[in-house]
Write a protein that holds these residues in place. Sequence first.
Motif, PDB file in Angstrom:
ATOM      1  N   THR A   1     -12.059  28.280 -58.365  1.00 23.37           N
ATOM      2  CA  THR A   1     -11.081  27.652 -57.210  1.00 23.37           C
ATOM      3  C   THR A   1     -12.140  26.727 -56.432  1.00 23.37           C
ATOM      4  O   THR A   1     -11.920  25.754 -55.803  1.00 23.37           O
ATOM      5  CB  THR A   1     -10.488  28.635 -56.383  1.00 23.37           C
ATOM      6  OG1 THR A   1     -11.499  29.509 -55.983  1.00 23.37           O
ATOM      7  CG2 THR A   1      -9.589  29.205 -57.195  1.00 23.37           C
ATOM      8  N   VAL A   2     -13.691  26.919 -56.306  1.00 18.54           N
ATOM      9  CA  VAL A   2     -14.201  26.080 -55.543  1.00 18.54           C
ATOM     10  C   VAL A   2     -14.582  24.779 -56.080  1.00 18.54           C
ATOM     11  O   VAL A   2     -14.432  23.904 -55.388  1.00 18.54           O
ATOM     12  CB  VAL A   2     -15.751  26.987 -55.212  1.00 18.54           C
ATOM     13  CG1 VAL A   2     -16.572  25.831 -54.514  1.00 18.54           C
ATOM     14  CG2 VAL A   2     -15.326  28.104 -54.571  1.00 18.54           C
ATOM     15  N   ALA A   3     -14.846  24.851 -57.275  1.00 20.49           N
ATOM     16  CA  ALA A   3     -15.298  23.604 -58.040  1.00 20.49           C
ATOM     17  C   ALA A   3     -13.879  22.688 -58.109  1.00 20.49           C
ATOM     18  O   ALA A   3     -14.024  21.431 -58.011  1.00 20.49           O
ATOM     19  CB  ALA A   3     -15.620  23.717 -59.246  1.00 20.49           C
ATOM     20  N   CYS A   4     -12.725  23.509 -58.430  1.00 21.11           N
ATOM     21  CA  CYS A   4     -11.417  22.791 -58.372  1.00 21.11           C
ATOM     22  C   CYS A   4     -11.017  22.035 -56.952  1.00 21.11           C
ATOM     23  O   CYS A   4     -10.727  21.023 -57.038  1.00 21.11           O
ATOM     24  CB  CYS A   4     -10.344  24.006 -58.800  1.00 21.11           C
ATOM     25  SG  CYS A   4      -8.536  23.043 -58.801  1.00 21.11           S
ATOM     26  N   GLU A   5     -11.425  22.794 -56.164  1.00 24.11           N
ATOM     27  CA  GLU A   5     -11.037  22.171 -54.540  1.00 24.11           C
ATOM     28  C   GLU A   5     -12.169  20.866 -54.362  1.00 24.11           C
ATOM     29  O   GLU A   5     -11.588  20.123 -53.986  1.00 24.11           O
ATOM     30  CB  GLU A   5     -11.314  23.198 -53.583  1.00 24.11           C
ATOM     31  CG  GLU A   5     -11.224  22.617 -52.110  1.00 24.11           C
ATOM     32  CD  GLU A   5     -10.942  23.608 -51.052  1.00 24.11           C
ATOM     33  OE1 GLU A   5     -11.169  23.303 -49.657  1.00 24.11           O
ATOM     34  OE2 GLU A   5     -10.669  24.702 -51.321  1.00 24.11           O
ATOM     35  N   ASP A   6     -13.449  21.087 -54.799  1.00 24.25           N
ATOM     36  CA  ASP A   6     -14.271  20.047 -54.594  1.00 24.25           C
ATOM     37  C   ASP A   6     -13.630  18.604 -55.381  1.00 24.25           C
ATOM     38  O   ASP A   6     -13.706  17.692 -54.956  1.00 24.25           O
ATOM     39  CB  ASP A   6     -15.492  20.178 -55.190  1.00 24.25           C
ATOM     40  CG  ASP A   6     -16.405  21.079 -54.155  1.00 24.25           C
ATOM     41  OD1 ASP A   6     -15.802  21.300 -53.113  1.00 24.25           O
ATOM     42  OD2 ASP A   6     -17.115  21.916 -54.977  1.00 24.25           O
ATOM     43  N   GLN A   7     -13.282  18.863 -56.728  1.00 21.39           N
ATOM     44  CA  GLN A   7     -12.835  17.808 -57.790  1.00 21.39           C
ATOM     45  C   GLN A   7     -11.329  17.159 -57.053  1.00 21.39           C
ATOM     46  O   GLN A   7     -11.520  15.975 -56.914  1.00 21.39           O
ATOM     47  CB  GLN A   7     -12.637  18.269 -59.007  1.00 21.39           C
ATOM     48  CG  GLN A   7     -12.336  17.340 -60.229  1.00 21.39           C
ATOM     49  CD  GLN A   7     -13.791  16.563 -60.262  1.00 21.39           C
ATOM     50  OE1 GLN A   7     -14.749  16.937 -60.481  1.00 21.39           O
ATOM     51  NE2 GLN A   7     -13.845  15.374 -60.306  1.00 21.39           N
ATOM     52  N   PHE A   8     -10.582  18.140 -56.518  1.00 28.43           N
ATOM     53  CA  PHE A   8      -9.399  17.555 -56.048  1.00 28.43           C
ATOM     54  C   PHE A   8      -9.762  16.574 -54.878  1.00 28.43           C
ATOM     55  O   PHE A   8      -8.972  15.577 -54.575  1.00 28.43           O
ATOM     56  CB  PHE A   8      -8.515  18.772 -55.587  1.00 28.43           C
ATOM     57  CG  PHE A   8      -7.727  19.364 -56.853  1.00 28.43           C
ATOM     58  CD1 PHE A   8      -7.924  18.707 -58.296  1.00 28.43           C
ATOM     59  CD2 PHE A   8      -6.698  20.287 -56.552  1.00 28.43           C
ATOM     60  CE1 PHE A   8      -7.091  19.416 -59.195  1.00 28.43           C
ATOM     61  CE2 PHE A   8      -6.017  20.782 -57.528  1.00 28.43           C
ATOM     62  CZ  PHE A   8      -6.242  20.508 -59.007  1.00 28.43           C
ATOM     63  N   ARG A   9     -10.688  17.042 -54.039  1.00 27.37           N
ATOM     64  CA  ARG A   9     -11.083  16.333 -52.647  1.00 27.37           C
ATOM     65  C   ARG A   9     -11.617  15.018 -53.146  1.00 27.37           C
ATOM     66  O   ARG A   9     -11.273  14.150 -52.528  1.00 27.37           O
ATOM     67  CB  ARG A   9     -12.079  17.248 -51.796  1.00 27.37           C
ATOM     68  CG  ARG A   9     -12.240  16.483 -50.466  1.00 27.37           C
ATOM     69  CD  ARG A   9     -13.070  17.457 -49.506  1.00 27.37           C
ATOM     70  NE  ARG A   9     -12.013  18.461 -48.933  1.00 27.37           N
ATOM     71  CZ  ARG A   9     -11.808  19.628 -49.298  1.00 27.37           C
ATOM     72  NH1 ARG A   9     -12.766  20.270 -50.036  1.00 27.37           N
ATOM     73  NH2 ARG A   9     -11.039  20.597 -48.873  1.00 27.37           N
ATOM     74  N   ASN A  10     -12.561  15.100 -54.195  1.00 26.07           N
ATOM     75  CA  ASN A  10     -13.217  13.670 -54.440  1.00 26.07           C
ATOM     76  C   ASN A  10     -12.088  12.831 -54.858  1.00 26.07           C
ATOM     77  O   ASN A  10     -12.110  11.444 -54.413  1.00 26.07           O
ATOM     78  CB  ASN A  10     -13.893  13.824 -55.778  1.00 26.07           C
ATOM     79  CG  ASN A  10     -15.477  14.696 -55.333  1.00 26.07           C
ATOM     80  OD1 ASN A  10     -15.619  14.908 -54.046  1.00 26.07           O
ATOM     81  ND2 ASN A  10     -16.049  15.142 -56.333  1.00 26.07           N
ATOM     82  N   ALA A  11     -11.067  13.121 -55.772  1.00 26.01           N
ATOM     83  CA  ALA A  11      -9.781  12.478 -56.078  1.00 26.01           C
ATOM     84  C   ALA A  11      -9.179  11.796 -54.983  1.00 26.01           C
ATOM     85  O   ALA A  11      -8.685  10.761 -54.538  1.00 26.01           O
ATOM     86  CB  ALA A  11      -9.039  13.129 -56.964  1.00 26.01           C
ATOM     87  N   PHE A  12      -8.972  12.734 -53.959  1.00 25.20           N
ATOM     88  CA  PHE A  12      -8.078  12.572 -52.784  1.00 25.20           C
ATOM     89  C   PHE A  12      -8.731  11.366 -51.955  1.00 25.20           C
ATOM     90  O   PHE A  12      -8.207  10.263 -51.540  1.00 25.20           O
ATOM     91  CB  PHE A  12      -7.952  13.593 -51.899  1.00 25.20           C
ATOM     92  CG  PHE A  12      -7.295  13.528 -50.691  1.00 25.20           C
ATOM     93  CD1 PHE A  12      -6.027  13.026 -50.470  1.00 25.20           C
ATOM     94  CD2 PHE A  12      -7.916  13.770 -49.400  1.00 25.20           C
ATOM     95  CE1 PHE A  12      -5.329  12.830 -49.136  1.00 25.20           C
ATOM     96  CE2 PHE A  12      -7.654  13.416 -48.168  1.00 25.20           C
ATOM     97  CZ  PHE A  12      -6.113  12.942 -47.973  1.00 25.20           C
ATOM     98  N   LEU A  13     -10.241  11.637 -51.659  1.00 19.37           N
ATOM     99  CA  LEU A  13     -11.033  10.627 -50.901  1.00 19.37           C
ATOM    100  C   LEU A  13     -10.909   9.357 -51.685  1.00 19.37           C
ATOM    101  O   LEU A  13     -11.115   8.209 -50.923  1.00 19.37           O
ATOM    102  CB  LEU A  13     -12.563  11.037 -50.831  1.00 19.37           C
ATOM    103  CG  LEU A  13     -12.643  12.434 -49.894  1.00 19.37           C
ATOM    104  CD1 LEU A  13     -14.034  12.873 -49.962  1.00 19.37           C
ATOM    105  CD2 LEU A  13     -12.175  11.833 -48.326  1.00 19.37           C
ATOM    106  N   LEU A  14     -11.104   9.352 -53.102  1.00 15.55           N
ATOM    107  CA  LEU A  14     -10.786   7.828 -53.740  1.00 15.55           C
ATOM    108  C   LEU A  14      -9.495   7.102 -53.806  1.00 15.55           C
ATOM    109  O   LEU A  14      -9.657   5.895 -54.068  1.00 15.55           O
ATOM    110  CB  LEU A  14     -11.350   8.383 -55.359  1.00 15.55           C
ATOM    111  CG  LEU A  14     -12.956   8.453 -55.531  1.00 15.55           C
ATOM    112  CD1 LEU A  14     -13.030   8.655 -56.949  1.00 15.55           C
ATOM    113  CD2 LEU A  14     -13.422   6.791 -55.204  1.00 15.55           C
ATOM    114  N   GLY A  15      -8.591   8.013 -53.342  1.00 15.80           N
ATOM    115  CA  GLY A  15      -7.136   7.374 -53.160  1.00 15.80           C
ATOM    116  C   GLY A  15      -5.987   8.064 -53.944  1.00 15.80           C
ATOM    117  O   GLY A  15      -4.755   7.627 -53.803  1.00 15.80           O
TER     118      GLY A  15
END
Length: 356
Positions: free
Chosen positions: A260-274
Amino acid sequence: MRSAKDFFTPLAVGAPTPVREVPARPSRMIHFFDPSNEKMAAKVPAMVGVSDVLLGNLEDAVVADKKEAARAGSVKIAKEVDFGEHTQLWTRVNALDSPWVLDDLTTLVTEVGDKLDVIMVPKVRGPEDIHYVDRILAQLEAKGGVQRPIMIHAILETARGMANVEEIAGASPRMQGISLGPADLAADRRMKTTRVGGGHPGYLVRQDPTKGADGSPDYRGQRTVFQQDLWHYTIARMVDACAMHGIFPFYGPFGDIKDTVACEDQFRNAFLLGCVGARSLHPVQIEIAKRVFSPSAEDVAHARRVKEAMPDGAGAVMIDGKMEDDASRKQCMVILELAERLSANDPELAELYAKA
């Protein structure tokens, strides 16, 4: 060549008029379920209001001898479940070169077309795939008396689709958005990873060697490693294509459910990119997506301060020691508009932002 004047004309007599602006409904997570799985289908009513989007999956996760059961299950769920105002119902049909897709479209649109918000199309290779689905949907909407156009969501799963992503994004007024399909795209590109989304420890940059006692580089000394994101280029280009055409970009699935930690990181990267959301495969990822794809209270509070300090966007101001100008204000307006849209559907967020 198609005239721009005809772009918003229905493609079939009796079909609803195409939309000129994609409905901006909260879609922080697109939660997949298998309609052929009775236990999973039975949980759908309890997921209404919890997930922004519930998607009946007819494609890859459903084995061949369960395809008809999944299609029938989708119809049954659409007819029996009240999805209310805050949860959308989507479906992912089978690939356009499969023997099931025509029956998927014909059955779903004519029987429950008024309940369906979006049809997700897998393995889209170019605008011709969207044109094909666009025309069929118009004919079926006319036949079934559907009152509003069903939108199309394309999955980016092929190298050709990636090369044509701008044309796909603008192929039809029905286009709702595009999401990353990392597993199929990795295979089509011949990438050497078996992971479904996320990073890879082999995709990295390494710190330059430090100097030894004699001043020469110590190539055998300890050097810090920084893992890189395999999907950064793909997501960034997809986001640009979607922004250019006024539709919504989404991250794909994250396959390691327990991480879940890596999932949250990947989702946040995508959110920050748009990106506005992601596809979720397990209920635990719904809560991650809900948290990550909603602006933080701190960001909302800062955005309000900037807006209040620059009501007309003119000039520049200093806030907390940082220069804010018209470009800063535009960034802040993105945060505030998203917060307002999410607050309308989520009382907890509305309360959080009200206190910010």
